[in-house]
Design a protein around this motif. Structure first.
Motif, PDB file in Angstrom:
ATOM      1  N   UNK A   1       0.842  -1.177   0.000  1.00 16.17           N
ATOM      2  CA  UNK A   1       0.000   0.000   0.000  1.00 16.17           C
ATOM      3  C   UNK A   1       0.884   1.237   0.000  1.00 16.17           C
ATOM      4  N   UNK A   2       0.534   2.175  -0.827  1.00 14.99           N
ATOM      5  CA  UNK A   2       1.262   3.432  -0.921  1.00 14.99           C
ATOM      6  C   UNK A   2       0.315   4.573  -0.584  1.00 14.99           C
ATOM      7  N   UNK A   3       0.817   5.540   0.138  1.00 16.72           N
ATOM      8  CA  UNK A   3       0.038   6.713   0.507  1.00 16.72           C
ATOM      9  C   UNK A   3       0.818   7.952   0.112  1.00 16.72           C
ATOM     10  N   UNK A   4       0.177   8.868  -0.610  1.00 12.70           N
ATOM     11  CA  UNK A   4       0.801  10.147  -0.922  1.00 12.70           C
ATOM     12  C   UNK A   4       0.413  11.115   0.174  1.00 12.70           C
ATOM     13  N   UNK A   5       1.386  11.833   0.705  1.00 11.34           N
ATOM     14  CA  UNK A   5       1.147  12.625   1.899  1.00 11.34           C
ATOM     15  C   UNK A   5       1.997  13.880   1.851  1.00 11.34           C
ATOM     16  N   UNK A  32      10.431  14.362   6.581  1.00 11.96           N
ATOM     17  CA  UNK A  32      10.925  15.684   6.237  1.00 11.96           C
ATOM     18  C   UNK A  32       9.749  16.462   5.664  1.00 11.96           C
ATOM     19  N   UNK A  33       9.880  17.763   5.566  1.00  2.98           N
ATOM     20  CA  UNK A  33       8.781  18.595   5.055  1.00  2.98           C
ATOM     21  C   UNK A  33       8.594  18.376   3.563  1.00  2.98           C
ATOM     22  N   UNK A  34       7.350  18.476   3.122  1.00  6.38           N
ATOM     23  CA  UNK A  34       7.032  18.393   1.703  1.00  6.38           C
ATOM     24  C   UNK A  34       6.231  17.159   1.352  1.00  6.38           C
ATOM     25  N   UNK A  35       5.984  16.989   0.057  1.00  4.31           N
ATOM     26  CA  UNK A  35       5.190  15.879  -0.440  1.00  4.31           C
ATOM     27  C   UNK A  35       6.038  14.614  -0.490  1.00  4.31           C
ATOM     28  N   UNK A  36       5.447  13.525  -0.040  1.00  2.00           N
ATOM     29  CA  UNK A  36       6.171  12.254  -0.024  1.00  2.00           C
ATOM     30  C   UNK A  36       5.199  11.110  -0.268  1.00  2.00           C
ATOM     31  N   UNK A  37       5.726   9.950  -0.598  1.00  2.00           N
ATOM     32  CA  UNK A  37       4.931   8.739  -0.739  1.00  2.00           C
ATOM     33  C   UNK A  37       5.396   7.764   0.336  1.00  2.00           C
ATOM     34  N   UNK A  38       4.457   7.319   1.156  1.00  2.00           N
ATOM     35  CA  UNK A  38       4.753   6.354   2.210  1.00  2.00           C
ATOM     36  C   UNK A  38       4.392   4.955   1.738  1.00  2.00           C
ATOM     37  N   UNK A  40       3.478   1.201   3.210  1.00  2.00           N
ATOM     38  CA  UNK A  40       3.124   0.443   4.409  1.00  2.00           C
ATOM     39  C   UNK A  40       3.789  -0.931   4.309  1.00  2.00           C
ATOM     40  N   UNK A  41       4.777  -1.216   5.160  1.00  2.63           N
ATOM     41  CA  UNK A  41       5.553  -2.447   5.028  1.00  2.63           C
ATOM     42  C   UNK A  41       4.771  -3.725   5.323  1.00  2.63           C
ATOM     43  N   UNK A  42       3.656  -3.651   6.033  1.00  2.00           N
ATOM     44  CA  UNK A  42       2.883  -4.844   6.374  1.00  2.00           C
ATOM     45  C   UNK A  42       1.831  -5.227   5.353  1.00  2.00           C
ATOM     46  N   UNK A  43       1.781  -4.538   4.222  1.00  2.00           N
ATOM     47  CA  UNK A  43       0.720  -4.757   3.237  1.00  2.00           C
ATOM     48  C   UNK A  43       0.684  -6.194   2.723  1.00  2.00           C
ATOM     49  N   UNK A  44       1.824  -6.815   2.549  1.00  2.00           N
ATOM     50  CA  UNK A  44       1.852  -8.176   2.003  1.00  2.00           C
ATOM     51  C   UNK A  44       1.244  -9.196   2.966  1.00  2.00           C
ATOM     52  N   UNK A  45       1.090  -8.828   4.229  1.00  2.00           N
ATOM     53  CA  UNK A  45       0.532  -9.733   5.239  1.00  2.00           C
ATOM     54  C   UNK A  45      -0.983  -9.583   5.399  1.00  2.00           C
ATOM     55  N   UNK A  46      -1.576  -8.571   4.759  1.00  2.00           N
ATOM     56  CA  UNK A  46      -3.012  -8.323   4.919  1.00  2.00           C
ATOM     57  C   UNK A  46      -3.829  -9.273   4.049  1.00  2.00           C
ATOM     58  N   UNK A  47      -4.897  -9.820   4.614  1.00  2.00           N
ATOM     59  CA  UNK A  47      -5.835 -10.626   3.843  1.00  2.00           C
ATOM     60  C   UNK A  47      -6.728  -9.693   3.019  1.00  2.00           C
ATOM     61  N   UNK A  48      -7.413 -10.232   2.032  1.00  2.00           N
ATOM     62  CA  UNK A  48      -8.364  -9.430   1.262  1.00  2.00           C
ATOM     63  C   UNK A  48      -9.407  -8.850   2.196  1.00  2.00           C
ATOM     64  N   UNK A  49      -9.810  -7.629   1.930  1.00  2.00           N
ATOM     65  CA  UNK A  49     -10.830  -6.986   2.744  1.00  2.00           C
ATOM     66  C   UNK A  49     -10.667  -5.486   2.750  1.00  2.00           C
ATOM     67  N   UNK A  50     -11.511  -4.822   3.522  1.00  2.00           N
ATOM     68  CA  UNK A  50     -11.476  -3.374   3.660  1.00  2.00           C
ATOM     69  C   UNK A  50     -10.740  -3.050   4.954  1.00  2.00           C
ATOM     70  N   UNK A  66      -9.190   1.639   2.539  1.00  2.00           N
ATOM     71  CA  UNK A  66      -8.583   1.052   1.350  1.00  2.00           C
ATOM     72  C   UNK A  66      -9.055  -0.393   1.254  1.00  2.00           C
ATOM     73  N   UNK A  67      -9.267  -0.870   0.024  1.00  2.00           N
ATOM     74  CA  UNK A  67      -9.642  -2.264  -0.200  1.00  2.00           C
ATOM     75  C   UNK A  67      -8.407  -3.035  -0.654  1.00  2.00           C
TER      76      UNK A  67
END
Length: 70
Positions: A1-5, A32-38, A40-50, A66-67
Motif C-alpha cells: 500500500x502506498x500513501x501520498x502525503x 521531512x517537510x514536503x510531499x512524499x509517498x509512504x 506500508x511495510x505490512x501490506x503483504x501480510x493483509x488478507x483481502x478486505x477493507x 482502502x480495499x
C-alpha cells in the motif's frame, strides 16, 4: 500500500485497522517537510478486505479506507 502525503516535518504515525475496527498495526515514520509517498511495510501480510487507516502528525489527523484484493 502506498500513501501520498504532504508532511509538515514532524514524526508521523500510521495506524491500520480491519473492517471490524480491530487494530492491525501502527508504524512510525520520521518525516521531512514536503510531499512524499509512504509505503506500508505490512501490506503483504493483509488478507483481502477493507481496512481503515489513520495518519497522525502533530495535531493533524487524517483517516480513510482502502480495499485489499488478492
Amino acid at each position: 500500500l502506498y500513501f501520498q502525503f504532504v508532511s509538515n516535518g514532524n514524526p508521523l504515525t500510521l495506524s491500520i485497522f480491519d473492517q471490524s475496527g480491530t487494530h492491525v498495526e501502527t508504524v512510525n515514520y520520521q518525516m521531512s517537510s514536503g510531499e512524499t509517498v509512504l509505503t506500508y511495510p505490512g501490506a503483504s501480510e493483509l488478507a483481502s478486505g477493507v481496512y481503515f487507516y489513520r495518519f497522525q502528525q502533530g495535531a493533524r489527523t487524517e483517516t480513510g479506507h482502502v480495499a485489499v484484493v488478492r
